[in-house]
Design a protein around this motif. Structure first.
Motif, PDB file in Angstrom:
ATOM      1  N   LYS A   1     -25.801 -18.999  32.609  1.00  0.00           N
ATOM      2  CA  LYS A   1     -26.885 -20.189  33.098  1.00  0.00           C
ATOM      3  C   LYS A   1     -26.473 -21.573  33.430  1.00  0.00           C
ATOM      4  CE  LYS A   1     -30.228 -17.428  30.660  1.00  0.00           C
ATOM      5  NZ  LYS A   1     -31.474 -17.413  29.387  1.00  0.00           N
ATOM      6  N   SER A   2     -25.260 -21.795  33.065  1.00  0.00           N
ATOM      7  CA  SER A   2     -24.739 -23.232  33.276  1.00  0.00           C
ATOM      8  C   SER A   2     -24.070 -23.265  34.621  1.00  0.00           C
ATOM      9  CB  SER A   2     -23.961 -23.862  32.174  1.00  0.00           C
ATOM     10  OG  SER A   2     -22.743 -22.825  32.065  1.00  0.00           O
ATOM     11  N   GLN A   3     -23.832 -22.199  35.421  1.00  0.00           N
ATOM     12  CA  GLN A   3     -23.332 -22.555  36.476  1.00  0.00           C
ATOM     13  C   GLN A   3     -24.129 -23.100  37.566  1.00  0.00           C
ATOM     14  OE1 GLN A   3     -20.256 -22.122  37.825  1.00  0.00           O
ATOM     15  NE2 GLN A   3     -19.123 -20.445  36.944  1.00  0.00           N
ATOM     16  N   PRO A   4     -25.306 -23.002  37.642  1.00  0.00           N
ATOM     17  CA  PRO A   4     -26.194 -23.813  38.652  1.00  0.00           C
ATOM     18  C   PRO A   4     -26.088 -25.277  38.261  1.00  0.00           C
ATOM     19  CG  PRO A   4     -27.326 -21.989  37.955  1.00  0.00           C
ATOM     20  CD  PRO A   4     -26.170 -21.900  37.099  1.00  0.00           C
ATOM     21  N   LEU A   5     -25.868 -25.603  36.831  1.00  0.00           N
ATOM     22  CA  LEU A   5     -25.794 -26.946  36.435  1.00  0.00           C
ATOM     23  C   LEU A   5     -24.581 -27.642  36.678  1.00  0.00           C
ATOM     24  CD1 LEU A   5     -28.025 -26.774  33.440  1.00  0.00           C
ATOM     25  CD2 LEU A   5     -28.568 -27.876  35.746  1.00  0.00           C
ATOM     26  N   TYR A   6     -23.575 -27.007  36.116  1.00  0.00           N
ATOM     27  CA  TYR A   6     -22.201 -27.521  36.399  1.00  0.00           C
ATOM     28  C   TYR A   6     -21.276 -26.247  36.990  1.00  0.00           C
ATOM     29  CZ  TYR A   6     -17.560 -29.817  35.640  1.00  0.00           C
ATOM     30  OH  TYR A   6     -16.436 -30.448  35.465  1.00  0.00           O
ATOM     31  N   HIS A   7     -20.831 -26.269  38.122  1.00  0.00           N
ATOM     32  CA  HIS A   7     -20.298 -25.139  38.877  1.00  0.00           C
ATOM     33  C   HIS A   7     -18.671 -25.148  38.302  1.00  0.00           C
ATOM     34  CE1 HIS A   7     -19.051 -21.884  41.365  1.00  0.00           C
ATOM     35  NE2 HIS A   7     -18.113 -22.610  41.653  1.00  0.00           N
ATOM     36  N   ILE A   8     -18.274 -23.916  37.722  1.00  0.00           N
ATOM     37  CA  ILE A   8     -16.885 -23.898  37.263  1.00  0.00           C
ATOM     38  C   ILE A   8     -16.087 -22.838  37.949  1.00  0.00           C
ATOM     39  CG2 ILE A   8     -15.072 -23.243  35.491  1.00  0.00           C
ATOM     40  CD1 ILE A   8     -17.350 -24.245  33.476  1.00  0.00           C
ATOM     41  N   PRO A   9     -15.319 -23.356  39.161  1.00  0.00           N
ATOM     42  CA  PRO A   9     -14.696 -22.281  39.967  1.00  0.00           C
ATOM     43  C   PRO A   9     -13.663 -21.457  39.539  1.00  0.00           C
ATOM     44  CG  PRO A   9     -13.854 -24.536  40.055  1.00  0.00           C
ATOM     45  CD  PRO A   9     -14.499 -24.511  39.489  1.00  0.00           C
ATOM     46  N   TYR A  10     -14.165 -20.074  38.733  1.00  0.00           N
ATOM     47  CA  TYR A  10     -13.430 -19.258  38.185  1.00  0.00           C
ATOM     48  C   TYR A  10     -12.636 -18.467  39.232  1.00  0.00           C
ATOM     49  CZ  TYR A  10     -16.113 -19.668  34.380  1.00  0.00           C
ATOM     50  OH  TYR A  10     -16.964 -20.267  32.769  1.00  0.00           O
TER      51      TYR A  10
END
Length: 86
Positions: free
Chosen positions: A2-11
């Motif tokens: 759920k946090s991806q839209p707020l702070y994208h982490i490029p896995y």
């Protein structure tokens, strides 16, 4: 998730999948190999575990930067050993 839209982490998903698949394959081989002699069995399983980074290298898992850093580290660690041996 759920946090991806707020702070994208490029896995690096492909690298993670490759890592997990190789680990599962080697684990499966280690479970499948049954040697009655305890010493031989432990030796074989140790060799299978040690092959993990080698298999990843053969599958082009590591970036050029990671390979360069390992080479630099090995020169730093093994360099003094080579001069003492001579």
């Amino acid at each position: 998730w759920k946090s991806q839209p707020l702070y994208h982490i490029p896995y690096e998903t492909s690298r993670l999948v490759k890592l997990v698949l190789v680990a599962m394959a080697l684990y499966g081989i280690a479970i499948w190999v049954e040697i009655p002699n305890l010493v031989l069995s432990l030796t074989m399983k140790f060799l299978i575990a040690c092959s993990f980074p080698v298999v990843l290298y053969l599958l082009n898992f590591y970036s050029q930067d990671e390979i360069r850093k390992v080479r630099e580290l090995s020169r730093t660690v093994l360099g003094p050993l080579k001069t003492k041996a001579l």
